[in-house]
Design a protein around this motif. Sequence first.
Motif, PDB file in Angstrom:
ATOM      1  N   ASP A  38       0.838  -1.201   0.000  1.00  0.00           N
ATOM      2  CA  ASP A  38       0.000   0.000   0.000  1.00  0.00           C
ATOM      3  C   ASP A  38       0.878   1.259   0.000  1.00  0.00           C
ATOM      4  OD1 ASP A  38      -2.178   1.786   0.385  1.00  0.00           O
ATOM      5  OD2 ASP A  38      -2.126   1.506   2.566  1.00  0.00           O
ATOM      6  N   GLU A  45      -0.714   6.177  -7.020  1.00  0.00           N
ATOM      7  CA  GLU A  45      -2.084   5.695  -7.217  1.00  0.00           C
ATOM      8  C   GLU A  45      -2.771   6.410  -8.385  1.00  0.00           C
ATOM      9  OE1 GLU A  45      -4.661   6.290  -3.819  1.00  0.00           O
ATOM     10  OE2 GLU A  45      -6.322   5.176  -4.736  1.00  0.00           O
ATOM     11  N   SER A  76      -2.163   4.198   3.150  1.00  0.00           N
ATOM     12  CA  SER A  76      -3.384   4.852   2.684  1.00  0.00           C
ATOM     13  C   SER A  76      -4.611   4.216   3.333  1.00  0.00           C
ATOM     14  CB  SER A  76      -3.472   4.814   1.158  1.00  0.00           C
ATOM     15  OG  SER A  76      -4.044   3.604   0.713  1.00  0.00           O
ATOM     16  N   ASP A  77      -5.775   4.561   2.787  1.00  0.00           N
ATOM     17  CA  ASP A  77      -7.029   4.045   3.354  1.00  0.00           C
ATOM     18  C   ASP A  77      -7.077   2.514   3.385  1.00  0.00           C
ATOM     19  OD1 ASP A  77      -7.087   4.078   0.535  1.00  0.00           O
ATOM     20  OD2 ASP A  77      -9.270   4.142   0.481  1.00  0.00           O
ATOM     21  N   ASP A  78      -6.375   1.870   2.464  1.00  0.00           N
ATOM     22  CA  ASP A  78      -6.385   0.397   2.437  1.00  0.00           C
ATOM     23  C   ASP A  78      -5.892  -0.181   3.762  1.00  0.00           C
ATOM     24  OD1 ASP A  78      -5.989   1.660  -0.173  1.00  0.00           O
ATOM     25  OD2 ASP A  78      -6.013  -0.354  -0.987  1.00  0.00           O
ATOM     26  N   ARG A 152      -6.566   9.663   3.403  1.00  0.00           N
ATOM     27  CA  ARG A 152      -5.586   9.201   2.415  1.00  0.00           C
ATOM     28  C   ARG A 152      -6.330   8.679   1.201  1.00  0.00           C
ATOM     29  NH1 ARG A 152      -1.104   8.274   5.968  1.00  0.00           N
ATOM     30  NH2 ARG A 152      -0.947  10.241   7.070  1.00  0.00           N
ATOM     31  N   ASP A 334      -2.077   1.422  -5.120  1.00  0.00           N
ATOM     32  CA  ASP A 334      -1.950   1.099  -3.695  1.00  0.00           C
ATOM     33  C   ASP A 334      -2.778  -0.132  -3.330  1.00  0.00           C
ATOM     34  OD1 ASP A 334      -4.198   2.685  -4.152  1.00  0.00           O
ATOM     35  OD2 ASP A 334      -4.230   3.440  -2.102  1.00  0.00           O
TER      36      ASP A 334
HETATM   37 MG    MG Z   1      -5.750   3.613  -0.951  1.00  0.00          MG
END
Ligand code: MG
Length: 403
Positions: A38, A45, A76-78, A152, A334
């Motif tokens: 990620d 991204e 990030s959000d992941d 993110r 990502d």
């Molecule tokens: Mg992400």
Amino acid sequence: MEKDLMLEMFQKPASSPEEDRARLDAVRGCIYGGAVGDALGYPVEFMYEGEIFDRFGRQGITEYDKDYWTGKALISDDTQMTLFTANGILAGDTYQAMKDVEVLPRYAVARAYLDWLMTQESSMQEVSRHQRNTKDGGYSWLLDVPELYSRRAPGNTCLSAMMQEKNGESFEDYVKAKRNNSKGCGGIMRVAPIALYYQMDMDQLDMEGAQLAAITHGNSLGYMPAAVLVHVINRIVFPPKGEKQSLKEIVLEARDTAARIFAGDPQLDLLTEIIDYAVMLSENDAEDLENIHKLGEGWVGEETLGIALYCALKYQNDFSAGIIAAVNHSGDSDSTGAVTGNILGALLGYQAIEDKWKKDLELSDVILEIADDISDGCPMNYYGHYQDEDWTMKYIYMHRTEE
Ligand SMILES: [Mg+2]
């Protein structure tokens, strides 16, 4: 879910110290490896291939492109949502163990995602301890981690779905409910922890993985790929006794299981075809980019799965090569990096991840702490007298324990 199956779900079979050590390494590898992929992919991204190669050279991005201000490789959000998935599973299982009542993972995880939503909508100061005790949130100790209060590039579907959940639009069965028609990869990118926690009937586990994705993604191509990923990771981390399966065999078994549990879904063929295609492409000699173009860009669930399976199968002995292949394309770098990192990290273990990826990864300590808790499981139960202060603080009072 039947009562006897639920109980089976939470019983951990006996294991030897060597098996425990191997499992801890695989669990850490999966969660940490996902964060590494990620963080490697996040800076690119939204870049086209041409831009990536212009900026980073012919090999593309092969090292962290660290944040100027913090010197860290940002997740990030992941990864943020993966951590909340894990926190939800652990809080739900702890409640179940202490109260001797059934809590399905999807309910506890949906609550944890409400907390994730708060980190995206509010500052840490606003999320006061008072607010955390209301029904609007307060289900995760991760709310005590200041770095998580940062947007993110969160997916709009995840945000809007959790706003609906917050407004009371909650479901018992998210797969059946089909909250929306999104098949974005926001479902698959965050479900790995459930595969690391349970040893149970595989059909049920795969379906619960789909339920976690369907909390936010209602199109079947948003949640079926999550079931496949959960199957693959669970088989890697908990290999059946006396049976050695190759990664390819595991992938094909996961495909067949999905074909059975989602039989009748009109989009099932699209899922099984992309799995077969990824397996086939991983065995040819073409350039990675050429192969990845055939699988798509990874913005949607089935393409993220396809690209991640391709990269993991092709580089099953080389974590770094796998995540580098997974992020250097015009698509959702990502998320394809995160899912590839989940699979290869589980397969090769945390110790096999090169040190350069462990240096300067944002929230490295929190990621490892959550991974270790997932590996340990709740140490207390309704019938026992053992008290674990740290665990009680984190998963009953939902606060970070002080070092
Ligand atoms: Mg992400």
